[in-house]
Design an enzyme around this catalytic site. Structure first.
Site, PDB file in Angstrom:
ATOM      1  N   GLY A  75      -9.468 -29.620  23.698  1.00 14.68           N
ATOM      2  CA  GLY A  75     -10.337 -30.019  22.594  1.00 14.68           C
ATOM      3  C   GLY A  75      -9.718 -31.191  21.837  1.00 14.68           C
ATOM      4  O   GLY A  75     -10.415 -32.113  21.407  1.00 14.68           O
ATOM      5  N   ASN A 156     -12.260 -24.173  11.235  1.00 15.90           N
ATOM      6  CA  ASN A 156     -11.421 -23.177  11.915  1.00 15.90           C
ATOM      7  C   ASN A 156     -10.695 -22.252  10.949  1.00 15.90           C
ATOM      8  O   ASN A 156     -10.294 -21.162  11.329  1.00 15.90           O
ATOM      9  CB  ASN A 156     -10.411 -23.872  12.829  1.00 15.90           C
ATOM     10  CG  ASN A 156      -9.737 -25.055  12.182  1.00 15.90           C
ATOM     11  OD1 ASN A 156     -10.400 -26.002  11.744  1.00 15.90           O
ATOM     12  ND2 ASN A 156      -8.432 -25.009  12.090  1.00 15.90           N
ATOM     13  N   GLN A 184     -14.812 -24.877  17.364  1.00 20.77           N
ATOM     14  CA  GLN A 184     -14.968 -23.505  16.864  1.00 20.77           C
ATOM     15  C   GLN A 184     -16.390 -22.983  17.043  1.00 20.77           C
ATOM     16  O   GLN A 184     -16.621 -21.783  17.074  1.00 20.77           O
ATOM     17  CB  GLN A 184     -14.608 -23.425  15.374  1.00 20.77           C
ATOM     18  CG  GLN A 184     -13.127 -23.485  15.082  1.00 20.77           C
ATOM     19  CD  GLN A 184     -12.369 -22.245  15.556  1.00 20.77           C
ATOM     20  OE1 GLN A 184     -12.873 -21.125  15.558  1.00 20.77           O
ATOM     21  NE2 GLN A 184     -11.130 -22.452  15.962  1.00 20.77           N
ATOM     22  N   SER A 204     -13.817 -26.902  23.565  1.00 21.59           N
ATOM     23  CA  SER A 204     -12.581 -26.477  24.225  1.00 21.59           C
ATOM     24  C   SER A 204     -12.790 -25.149  24.949  1.00 21.59           C
ATOM     25  O   SER A 204     -13.563 -24.303  24.485  1.00 21.59           O
ATOM     26  CB  SER A 204     -11.475 -26.341  23.177  1.00 21.59           C
ATOM     27  OG  SER A 204     -10.298 -25.827  23.768  1.00 21.59           O
ATOM     28  N   GLY A 205     -12.086 -24.957  26.053  1.00 14.13           N
ATOM     29  CA  GLY A 205     -12.243 -23.737  26.843  1.00 14.13           C
ATOM     30  C   GLY A 205     -11.669 -22.484  26.209  1.00 14.13           C
ATOM     31  O   GLY A 205     -12.290 -21.419  26.220  1.00 14.13           O
ATOM     32  N   HIS A 206     -10.477 -22.619  25.624  1.00  9.78           N
ATOM     33  CA  HIS A 206      -9.771 -21.391  25.242  1.00  9.78           C
ATOM     34  C   HIS A 206     -10.290 -20.725  23.976  1.00  9.78           C
ATOM     35  O   HIS A 206      -9.841 -19.643  23.606  1.00  9.78           O
ATOM     36  CB  HIS A 206      -8.255 -21.622  25.173  1.00  9.78           C
ATOM     37  CG  HIS A 206      -7.767 -22.398  23.998  1.00  9.78           C
ATOM     38  ND1 HIS A 206      -7.104 -21.807  22.955  1.00  9.78           N
ATOM     39  CD2 HIS A 206      -7.824 -23.707  23.700  1.00  9.78           C
ATOM     40  CE1 HIS A 206      -6.763 -22.740  22.075  1.00  9.78           C
ATOM     41  NE2 HIS A 206      -7.192 -23.899  22.503  1.00  9.78           N
ATOM     42  N   THR A 242      -6.660 -36.195  38.645  1.00 11.11           N
ATOM     43  CA  THR A 242      -7.329 -35.202  39.481  1.00 11.11           C
ATOM     44  C   THR A 242      -7.764 -34.025  38.627  1.00 11.11           C
ATOM     45  O   THR A 242      -6.988 -33.506  37.829  1.00 11.11           O
ATOM     46  CB  THR A 242      -6.389 -34.744  40.617  1.00 11.11           C
ATOM     47  OG1 THR A 242      -6.022 -35.905  41.370  1.00 11.11           O
ATOM     48  CG2 THR A 242      -7.061 -33.732  41.526  1.00 11.11           C
ATOM     49  N   CYS A 330       4.865 -21.346   4.687  1.00 10.16           N
ATOM     50  CA  CYS A 330       6.016 -21.259   5.581  1.00 10.16           C
ATOM     51  C   CYS A 330       5.632 -21.113   7.044  1.00 10.16           C
ATOM     52  O   CYS A 330       6.343 -21.555   7.934  1.00 10.16           O
ATOM     53  CB  CYS A 330       6.913 -20.098   5.175  1.00 10.16           C
ATOM     54  SG  CYS A 330       7.283 -20.128   3.424  1.00 10.16           S
TER      55      CYS A 330
HETATM   56  C1  LIG Z   1      -8.648 -25.310  18.458  1.00 10.48           C
HETATM   57  C2  LIG Z   1      -9.305 -26.468  17.814  1.00 10.48           C
HETATM   58  C3  LIG Z   1      -9.100 -27.780  18.278  1.00 10.48           C
HETATM   59  C4  LIG Z   1      -8.132 -28.106  19.380  1.00 10.48           C
HETATM   60  O1  LIG Z   1      -8.547 -27.644  20.647  1.00 10.48           O
HETATM   61  P1  LIG Z   1      -7.407 -27.479  21.777  1.00 10.48           P
HETATM   62  O2  LIG Z   1      -8.176 -27.215  23.023  1.00 10.48           O
HETATM   63  O3  LIG Z   1      -6.556 -26.325  21.343  1.00 10.48           O
HETATM   64  O4  LIG Z   1      -6.665 -28.762  21.832  1.00 10.48           O
HETATM   65  C5  LIG Z   1      -9.783 -28.803  17.663  1.00 10.48           C
HETATM   66  N1  LIG Z   1     -10.620 -28.571  16.642  1.00 10.48           N
HETATM   67  C6  LIG Z   1     -10.844 -27.337  16.170  1.00 10.48           C
HETATM   68  C7  LIG Z   1     -11.808 -27.139  15.061  1.00 10.48           C
HETATM   69  C8  LIG Z   1     -10.192 -26.247  16.730  1.00 10.48           C
HETATM   70  O5  LIG Z   1     -10.402 -25.019  16.241  1.00 10.48           O
END
Ligand SMILES: *Cc1c(COP(=O)(O)O)cnc(C)c1O
Length: 392
Positions: A75, A156, A184, A204-206, A242, A330
């Site tokens: 992302g 987020n 998000q 983003s995938g995760h 690739t 922290c």
């Molecule tokens: C997690 C996140 C990203 C970054 O995505 P990654 O795949 O972890 O690099 C960017 N923007 C927002 C709002 C996110 O929550």
């Protein structure tokens, strides 16, 4: 008191890979290892087809055309591409100004800072106490030097969803392009790039039960651009290298599942979050919900809890098997609390008591009870030891 459980409640940080997603990926991690560019034999062609199927699935969830979807390594990379590529492109028409908000993810904010060093100007638009962008401020800030507006779809940290459709409309009426960081939001709330006037969108995938290290960018067709990564010309020369076939296949499957199940899942996750918010606000005095009370991501519950440090809560929750997050100092290796919490008007002191609990489909009502019960105990015990705590 219940037994100790394990409850993952930090789904805004990342999500577990879904079993269906892993199953779909497995062949491409084993026997189907062809290079998608090796188009003269079946093994390569099948890898290529798998990528194109994934592209179609991502496009469908956005109401985009598959031609408008490009896979990236994250992302963050998609955000970098959207801002850097765009500001340097012909499509920017020599305009030098980028408008964004004070509550963006660092993938946007640090990229904006880098662009400032390169001579571009950036305006960071303020948000209100709920984290919502003021549309009048946006409208007034757009001038003839403005090339691009970048506003995240949903935050987020506090979960606030922006009026994206209205933002897109304002941008297009004023003749500027609109990017949204939907990392998000994608797969969690309904998005339509056409209805919402979106020109560029990052995902983003995760964050949707696919793997880490894969993302995508939607680029409205017709926008000319320079590649961020040059090389073998993959992804129509927009992102060489690739392709990460298994991860892309996983992202495609995760997107397809989200598209199918979004309504039901978001209703379920919203009900869990509402229940958690009610319990916590009822049992823990001097606690406020941060972010917008209604326009927020289904899984996001974020709080400011008085007279207790966020990192203390997170560590105590971990001792109880609960994974949660804080925007307090922290934990982030910097001295200041999160820029988002300060931008929505929290004092440093209040922001230090921030706690973010993000639920998703794998969570249960029992998880909610467990989190609420353990958190109440933790806060009570810590406050009893605190010299600053005075119960009202
Ligand atoms: C997690 C996140 C990203 C970054 O995505 P990654 O795949 O972890 O690099 C960017 N923007 C927002 C709002 C996110 O929550």
């Amino acid at each position: 008191m219940e037994e100790k459980r394990f409850v993952y409640a930090d789904n805004a940080a990342t999500t577990p890979v879904a079993a269906e997603v892993l199953n779909k990926m497995m062949p491409y991690l084993t026997g189907e290892y062809g290079n998608p560019s090796a188009s003269f034999y079946g093994l390569g062609q099948r890898a290529k087809r798998a990528i194109e199927e994934a592209r179609g699935n991502v496009a469908q969830v956005l109401n985009a055309s598959p031609k408008e979807i490009f896979f990236t390594g994250s992302g963050t990379e998609a955000d970098n591409m959207a801002l850097r590529w765009f500001m340097h492109s012909e499509t920017a028409r020599g305009r030098k100004k980028l408008l964004t908000t004070t509550i963006e993810h660092h993938a946007i904010l640090h990229t904006a800072k880098a662009l400032e060093k390169e001579g571009f100007s950036v305006v960071y638009l303020p948000v209100d106490n709920y984290g919502t962008l003021d549309l009048n401020a946006l409208e007034n800030a757009i001038d003839e030097d403005t090339a691009l507006v970048s506003v995240m779809t949903a935050n987020n940290e506090v979960g606030t969803i922006q009026p994206v459709e209205k933002i897109g409309k304002i941008c297009h009426e004023k003749g500027v392009y609109f990017h949204t960081d939907a990392v998000q939001a994608f797969g969690h709330i309904k998005l339509d790039v056409k209805a919402m006037n979106i020109d560029l969108l990052s995902l983003s995938g995760h964050k949707i039960n696919a793997t880490k290290g894969v993302g995508a960018i939607y680029i409205r067709s017709g926008l000319a651009l320079e590649p961020l990564i040059t090389g073998g010309g993959q992804e129509k020369n927009r992102r060489s290298g690739t392709e990460n076939v298994p991860a892309i296949v996983g992202l495609g499957e995760a997107a397809r599942l989200k598209g199918l199940n979004m309504e039901r899942e978001s209703a379920y996750v919203t009900s869990l979050s509402k229940s958690l918010q009610e319990k916590i606000l009822k049992t823990i005095p001097q606690t406020v919900l941060t972010g917008h009370p209604e326009n927020r991501l289904p899984g996001n519950s974020s709080f400011a809890i008085a007279a207790i440090e966020g990192e203390t809560m997170v560590m105590d929750l971990d001792l109880n098997g609960i994974c949660a997050a804080t925007g307090s100092a922290c934990s982030t290796a910097s001295l200041d609390p999160s820029h988002v919490l300060l931008a929505i008007g929290l004092s440093h002191e209040t922001a230090h008591g921030s706690l973010r609990i993000t639920l998703d489909t794998q969570n249960t009502p029992e998880d909610v009870d467990y989190i609420a019960e353990r958190l109440a105990e933790i806060v009570k015990r810590r406050r009893a030891m605190s010299p600053v705590w005075k119960e009202q």
